[in-house]
Design an enzyme around this catalytic site. Sequence first.
Site, PDB file in Angstrom:
ATOM      1  CG  HIS A 178      17.722  22.055 -65.380  1.00  0.00           C
ATOM      2  ND1 HIS A 178      17.360  22.375 -66.628  1.00  0.00           N
ATOM      3  CD2 HIS A 178      16.605  21.680 -64.635  1.00  0.00           C
ATOM      4  CE1 HIS A 178      15.951  21.958 -66.763  1.00  0.00           C
ATOM      5  NE2 HIS A 178      15.346  21.630 -65.747  1.00  0.00           N
ATOM      6  CD  GLU A 181      20.813  22.134 -67.499  1.00  0.00           C
ATOM      7  OE1 GLU A 181      20.577  23.316 -67.838  1.00  0.00           O
ATOM      8  OE2 GLU A 181      20.165  21.368 -67.625  1.00  0.00           O
ATOM      9  CD  GLU A 373      19.311  23.799 -73.208  1.00  0.00           C
ATOM     10  OE1 GLU A 373      20.210  23.567 -72.587  1.00  0.00           O
ATOM     11  OE2 GLU A 373      18.177  23.758 -72.886  1.00  0.00           O
TER      12      GLU A 373
HETATM   13  O1  0X9 Z   1      13.882  20.809 -70.879  1.00  0.00           O
HETATM   14  C1  0X9 Z   1      14.529  21.920 -70.404  1.00  0.00           C
HETATM   15  O2  0X9 Z   1      13.878  22.642 -69.418  1.00  0.00           O
HETATM   16  C2  0X9 Z   1      15.561  22.769 -70.869  1.00  0.00           C
HETATM   17  N1  0X9 Z   1      16.416  21.937 -71.762  1.00  0.00           N
HETATM   18  S1  0X9 Z   1      17.432  21.174 -70.607  1.00  0.00           S
HETATM   19  O3  0X9 Z   1      18.176  20.139 -71.288  1.00  0.00           O
HETATM   20  N2  0X9 Z   1      18.570  22.277 -69.890  1.00  0.00           N
HETATM   21  O4  0X9 Z   1      16.909  20.606 -69.381  1.00  0.00           O
HETATM   22  C3  0X9 Z   1      14.959  23.591 -72.183  1.00  0.00           C
HETATM   23  C4  0X9 Z   1      13.753  24.567 -71.844  1.00  0.00           C
HETATM   24  C5  0X9 Z   1      13.429  25.314 -72.948  1.00  0.00           C
HETATM   25  N3  0X9 Z   1      12.238  26.128 -72.769  1.00  0.00           N
HETATM   26  C6  0X9 Z   1      10.992  25.495 -72.770  1.00  0.00           C
HETATM   27  N4  0X9 Z   1      10.771  24.352 -73.235  1.00  0.00           N
HETATM   28  N5  0X9 Z   1      10.087  26.316 -72.461  1.00  0.00           N
HETATM   29 ZN    ZN Z   2      18.558  22.914 -68.255  1.00  0.00          ZN
END
Ligand code: 0X9
Ligand code: ZN
Length: 410
Positions: A178, A181, A373
């Site tokens: 991302h 980040e 995270e």
């Molecule tokens: O939503 C996401 O892709 C991640 N959070 S973020 O705020 N950095 O975008 C979390 C991903 C965790 N893994 C899965 N949900 N499989």
């Molecule tokens: Zn992310």
Amino acid sequence: MKLLSCAALLFLVLGSALAYKSYSGYQVLKTAPLTAAAMPYINRMSQRFDFWGTPGVGRPATVMVSPEEAPVVVAAFNRMRVAHEVLVADLGPVVEKQHAEREALKKAHPGSPRAAAYDRFLDYMEVHMFIHEVMDTYYDITHHLDLANTTLGQGMHGIKISNGQPGQKAVWFDCAIHAREWLSTPVCLRIIDEVVANPALRDLADWYILPVANPDGYDYSFTDDRFWRKTRSPNPDANCPGTDPNRNFDFLWDAGNPTDYCSEVYPGTGAFSEPEVKGIGNLILDIADNLVLYVAVHSYGEMILYPYGHTVEPVPNVDQLIAAGTASADAIAAVAGTAYTVENSASGLYFTYGASDDFAYGRGAVEFAYTFELSAGGSGGFDPPASQIQPTVDEVWPGILALVEYVLAN
Ligand code: 0X9
Ligand code: ZN
């Protein structure tokens, strides 16, 4: 002539400052801790609005809204009886100030990117230079990973660090899939710095590290838009380019993702439609036989998330995943007391499909797969100051080491 060049310079400086998205009038809203009853609404809202961090039961959610979106989101929160407050009343001056600070820091630390890596955020070109500097110095233990060409034709540079013993187990870390980040990339760089300096770490495993998994988006977040998340691939709606690379992996792709191009979690036209994601996915599958640990580093939330993201049903080795994650969280907490929680990705009832950790676990059969995270920072969470880099890598590296040691011992 002199006057003209001064004017041209002024234009360039102003022009580049103006090119950066201003965010004037944008707000960041923060909710009270979410209830389970609110989660279905939050899931739906997160497909349309830009939620920061990972929303979940018992945690407040933060959402960035444009002046047009603000009343719509506030009305929805009111309908759902989700209490909320304004965390940042105007992001405009915040973004402007940080942009200026970044320019100043670059001047203050003009040395090699490797020397400056924890003093300021490196742009993609500098990360590339960091990798090359490491490879020049440690040519005998490093191998350049050329994962793919991005949509905009950039190379994707990773590094494999290995003592060259055949049949070693492997561990994987990717950062900044991302774009915005930024705090995650220095974590990958710190891992590289540690592993090249310490032969015992290379006896443990072969290390695969990808400091910027979404180069086009990462670049764009430096040059144009601080809060850009997705890739930069074109969409039929020219106003809304980009795909969420962490919804584009070939695992349950599109089972429940939005089809709206403008969504921050738009999954793309098909699994692996993004060359960056395909490059990562293919390499994971190539080395899957030896790969025992997959880690994606994101921000923010102070969480160590384990599979799956689409269900709260426990996976077969959930106890091991929790034990290894807890060893990591304990090592992080031991440094400065930062409390990371170890959670199932979907335990906050925030469901996702096509994410990298689930792909590694479900498709690559990598036994230990996580998303880290990191801590929030700055005014709204996604804008940590550069001074947060060093303390972050100082506490997260011991957590990474504890995780790798646990995984390889079990
Ligand atoms: O939503 C996401 O892709 C991640 N959070 S973020 O705020 N950095 O975008 C979390 C991903 C965790 N893994 C899965 N949900 N499989
Ligand atoms: Zn992310």
